[in-house]
Design an enzyme around this catalytic site. Structure first.
Site, PDB file in Angstrom:
ATOM      1  N   SER A   1      36.252  42.305  35.552  1.00  0.00           N
ATOM      2  CA  SER A   1      36.684  41.136  34.772  1.00  0.00           C
ATOM      3  C   SER A   1      36.840  41.476  33.295  1.00  0.00           C
ATOM      4  CB  SER A   1      35.672  39.999  34.919  1.00  0.00           C
ATOM      5  OG  SER A   1      35.504  39.645  36.267  1.00  0.00           O
TER       6      SER A   1
HETATM    7  N1  SAH Z   1      31.824  41.247  39.073  1.00  0.00           N
HETATM    8  C1  SAH Z   1      32.811  42.292  39.164  1.00  0.00           C
HETATM    9  C2  SAH Z   1      34.219  41.733  39.145  1.00  0.00           C
HETATM   10  C3  SAH Z   1      34.740  41.838  40.466  1.00  0.00           C
HETATM   11  S1  SAH Z   1      36.342  41.186  40.846  1.00  0.00           S
HETATM   12  C4  SAH Z   1      32.666  43.335  38.093  1.00  0.00           C
HETATM   13  O1  SAH Z   1      31.867  43.130  37.163  1.00  0.00           O
HETATM   14  O2  SAH Z   1      33.322  44.378  38.165  1.00  0.00           O
HETATM   15  C5  SAH Z   1      35.851  40.216  42.266  1.00  0.00           C
HETATM   16  C6  SAH Z   1      35.176  40.945  43.382  1.00  0.00           C
HETATM   17  O3  SAH Z   1      34.875  39.971  44.384  1.00  0.00           O
HETATM   18  C7  SAH Z   1      36.019  42.004  44.075  1.00  0.00           C
HETATM   19  O4  SAH Z   1      35.327  43.216  44.087  1.00  0.00           O
HETATM   20  C8  SAH Z   1      36.217  41.451  45.485  1.00  0.00           C
HETATM   21  O5  SAH Z   1      36.276  42.462  46.485  1.00  0.00           O
HETATM   22  C9  SAH Z   1      34.976  40.587  45.648  1.00  0.00           C
HETATM   23  N2  SAH Z   1      35.063  39.519  46.662  1.00  0.00           N
HETATM   24  C10 SAH Z   1      36.105  38.712  46.971  1.00  0.00           C
HETATM   25  N3  SAH Z   1      35.779  37.871  47.966  1.00  0.00           N
HETATM   26  C11 SAH Z   1      34.464  38.154  48.296  1.00  0.00           C
HETATM   27  C12 SAH Z   1      33.546  37.645  49.264  1.00  0.00           C
HETATM   28  N4  SAH Z   1      33.870  36.677  50.154  1.00  0.00           N
HETATM   29  N5  SAH Z   1      32.299  38.174  49.307  1.00  0.00           N
HETATM   30  C13 SAH Z   1      31.927  39.165  48.455  1.00  0.00           C
HETATM   31  N6  SAH Z   1      32.751  39.696  47.531  1.00  0.00           N
HETATM   32  C14 SAH Z   1      34.015  39.203  47.456  1.00  0.00           C
END
Ligand code: SAH
Length: 218
Positions: free
Chosen positions: A66
């Site tokens: 993000s």
């Molecule tokens: N918090 C992360 C940002 C990740 S972007 C960071 O600091 O880098 C969002 C993430 O959510 C992605 O890695 C995606 O694979 C995950 N995601 C999407 N749907 C999900 C679900 N149902 N359960 C767990 N993770 C999920």
């Protein structure tokens, strides 16, 4: 090589903190966490230059780490106090989880993509965040085994507020979740004010990768 943190990196981080401050992030503890954690470690080395710009960036598997502003904004809304139990949905690169852990929270984080889960759960202990507990699974289900949580943070854009997650909050606990369509989502704070009673507040528009159901190995 990858784990260097030079004066140049520190300088870029300091500038990023000033950008966040100018965008009205006020919590000194949040600014300090972002100013302290080498965000470039969470990106591939070739993209280091991008680490301290205020942009979202691909981390593989079509996912992004993000924007620093989004991380700062969500973290500030969470009002973390030491020892709080936090569930993060979407571990991704592990950067947001590290910020929460740095602030003294007990972090539980779920990722649905196996390759990201494998990579990040190996990486976090290598950089000193042994206490973050990572799980491969479907974030929609939360972690009933470890509930209730003081806070829940969803870092992917949801189409609704999953009841399964809301029910894993402590009374007076709350969840920060972006809710909307594929393009934009509204940042929502859902507070559990009593057993079956929730209150919602809105905090502006953002854009996240989608909150998908299931895991990629099913
Ligand atoms: N918090 C992360 C940002 C990740 S972007 C960071 O600091 O880098 C969002 C993430 O959510 C992605 O890695 C995606 O694979 C995950 N995601 C999407 N749907 C999900 C679900 N149902 N359960 C767990 N993770 C999920």
């Amino acid at each position: 090589m990858r784990l260097q943190d030079t004066y140049r990196h520190k300088g870029m981080r300091k500038k990023l903190v000033e950008v966040l401050r100018s965008k009205n992030i006020q919590s000194e503890s949040v600014l300090n966490a972002i100013g302290s954690i080498p965000r470039h470690w969470f990106l591939d080395q070739a993209f280091e230059e991008w680490a301290y710009k205020n942009v979202a960036f691909p981390i593989g598997s079509e996912q992004t780490i993000s924007h620093p502003y989004t991380v700062a904004f969500q973290t500030e809304l969470l009002g973390i106090e030491k020892g709080m139990k936090i569930l993060e949905i979407g571990t991704g690169s592990g950067y947001q989880a590290s910020v929460l852990s740095f602030l003294g929270a007990k972090v539980y984080s779920i990722e649905r993509q196996q390759n990201l889960f494998d990579k990040t759960s190996k990486f976090l202990p290598q950089i000193g965040f042994q206490r973050i507990r990572t799980f491969h699974g479907d974030g929609y289900k939360g972690l009933p085994r470890f509930a209730p949580f003081d806070r829940i943070l969803v870092t992917a854009g949801a189409i609704n507020i999953p009841k399964s997650l809301a029910s894993q909050l402590k009374i007076d606990g709350y969840m920060i979740i972006p809710v909307g369509d594929e393009e934009t989502q509204e940042m929502i704070k859902v507070t559990r004010i009593a057993e079956g009673d929730y209150q919602t507040e809105r905090f502006g528009s953002f854009s996240f990768v989608p909150f998908l159901s299931g895991t990629d190995t099913l």
